[in-house]
Design a protein around this motif. Structure first.
Motif, PDB file in Angstrom:
ATOM      1  N   VAL A 109      -0.836  18.355 -17.446  1.00 39.68           N
ATOM      2  CA  VAL A 109      -0.466  18.005 -16.395  1.00 39.68           C
ATOM      3  C   VAL A 109       0.951  18.021 -16.371  1.00 39.68           C
ATOM      4  N   ALA A 158      -3.221  24.255 -12.777  1.00 41.28           N
ATOM      5  CA  ALA A 158      -2.109  25.163 -13.865  1.00 41.28           C
ATOM      6  C   ALA A 158      -2.691  25.335 -15.267  1.00 41.28           C
ATOM      7  N   ASN A 159      -3.787  25.219 -15.064  1.00 37.31           N
ATOM      8  CA  ASN A 159      -4.179  25.733 -16.481  1.00 37.31           C
ATOM      9  C   ASN A 159      -5.236  27.193 -16.180  1.00 37.31           C
ATOM     10  N   VAL A 168       0.677  24.685  -7.112  1.00 37.11           N
ATOM     11  CA  VAL A 168       0.534  23.648  -8.174  1.00 37.11           C
ATOM     12  C   VAL A 168       1.296  22.845  -7.754  1.00 37.11           C
ATOM     13  N   ARG A 175       0.848  19.155  -6.833  1.00 36.07           N
ATOM     14  CA  ARG A 175       1.010  18.138  -7.543  1.00 36.07           C
ATOM     15  C   ARG A 175       2.046  17.058  -6.011  1.00 36.07           C
ATOM     16  N   LYS A 196      -1.847  30.476  -8.566  1.00 40.47           N
ATOM     17  CA  LYS A 196      -0.314  29.500  -9.141  1.00 40.47           C
ATOM     18  C   LYS A 196       1.067  28.784  -8.159  1.00 40.47           C
TER      19      LYS A 196
END
Length: 391
Positions: free
Chosen positions: A391, A66-67, A14, A18, A11
């Motif tokens: 995203v 992210a997922n 993320v 990015r 987590k």
């Protein structure tokens, strides 16, 4: 899915991914090819030169981070990747190699921020993703052919669709049966350049299943794109009738449902018309009364591909509505608009799109603004645009 110790590190990754994802993937590919130069024959070097492959992998890694707790959202991406990997003959033994260099790139780019705990978490995460992909690819190979098996085909006919696009008709050698496929699927074509490097490219099949040959329509690269390793350019300049090519089995999850009772809407731009033609030709044989709406944007009348196929559908399908648009005009009334589709059709139609990324993004936004549920919008996407919703 992951250990409790790994979850907080995934987590926390993320925002880092990015910011640094594209740099990480650039380092990854550089190191991978130095250590394993044979993989230059597996990856699309045109996309490497353009930076598309690096962006695609960065988007995939970020989307996964992210997922990872939402497998439903990841499922369509997994399916798309599995089909692409199968078309390239990817096997399980490549995953540890990729994992080693991906973790090495994370450590190289992040430096001291790449703590042993973070790297362990990502090793666990990558291993879980690799296991899913390997399992799904094994299932897909079980339904088609063994990984890496290619079919030799003879080019029986070449004819122009426009000044910059040609259709190649392909016939398997040794009376090998034509593979079955769904309208919208593609094959990988493998070519070997003069320097010995081998390159694959994916091309949508551009005729109905059940024809006596396979067909692909290839657009020649523009001058600024036609550098070394342009397979499309090479096919235009070097392939003649009678030559032999190697192709993969057909793959792809962009399959147009010609058996559906719902109306079909097709939105295409340029060479993106090819998978639509496969479905359209199939319907002219299968169900001429099916309601179909085709909206097609071209730069000029010269760029209008598969005119004969579309004319045939107009003559044989009483519920076929075709509209041609100029994608270059400044006159908004002459540009493709989904508002030209009757509202009663949009209520429950299945909508299929293929064309440049910007074209598909714009049409999807317009459709959603008109109340179309995203689950009914299907796009043929090969690059990072596939992941835009994640995203």
């Amino acid at each position: 899915m992951f250990s409790e110790s790994a979850v907080p590190y995934i987590k926390a990754s993320v925002p880092v991914l990015r910011e640094h994802g594209e740099k990480i993937t650039t380092v990854f590919y550089d190191n991978l090819f130095k250590a394993h130069p044979a993989l230059l024959n597996v990856f699309n070097m045109r996309n490497q030169a353009d930076g598309i492959q690096q962006k695609s992998l960065a988007a995939a890694v970020f989307a996964y981070a992210a997922n990872f707790e939402n497998p439903t959202a990841l499922a369509p991406v997994i399916t798309r990747i599995v089909h692409k990997h199968a078309s390239l003959g990817i096997t399980a033994d490549l995953y540890p190699i990729v994992g080693t260099h991906l973790l090495g790139a994370i450590k190289e780019v992040l430096g001291e921020a790449a703590t042993p705990e973070l790297l362990a978490a990502w090793a666990e995460a990558y291993g879980a993703l690799a296991n899913v992909l390997i399992a799904e690819e094994k299932k897909l190979y079980g339904k088609t052919i063994a990984p890496g098996n290619l079919t030799q085909v003879r080019v029986t006919e070449i004819f122009p669709q426009s000044p910059t696009a040609k259709t190649f008709r392909l016939q398997p050698l040794n009376k090998t049966a034509l593979p079955t496929y769904a309208p919208g699927q593609y094959v990988s074509v493998y070519v070997t350049f003069a320097d010995g490097q081998r390159q694959p490219r994916q091309y949508s099949l551009s005729d109905a299943p059940g024809a006596t040959t396979l067909s692909i329509t290839v657009k020649k690269e523009s001058a600024d794109k036609a550098a070394d390793k342009s397979v499309s350019q090479w096919m235009h300049d070097s392939i003649n009738e009678g030559d032999i090519l190697e192709i993969s089995h057909p793959y792809g999850d962009f399959a147009i449902d010609t058996l559906s009772e719902k109306p079909i809407v097709m939105l295409a731009a340029g060479v993106g018309i090819t998978p639509m033609i496969s479905a359209l030709n199939h319907l002219t044989k299968l169900n001429t009364h099916h309601p179909v709406h085709l909206l097609y944007a071209v730069r000029s009348q010269e760029d209008y591909l598969h005119r004969a196929d579309i004319d045939h559908a107009v003559k044989t399908m009483p519920h076929f509505d075709f509209k041609l648009y100029n994608s270059q005009t400044e006159d908004a009334q002459k540009r493709l608009s989904v508002e030209d589709i009757p509202s009663e059709v949009l209520k429950d139609a299945e909508i299929y799109m293929c064309g440049p990324t910007s074209f598909m993004q714009a049409q999807k936004q317009h459709l959603i603004a008109l109340g179309v549920d995203a689950s009914r919008i299907h796009r043929e996407v090969f690059g990072p645009d596939l992941l835009e919703d994640l995203v």
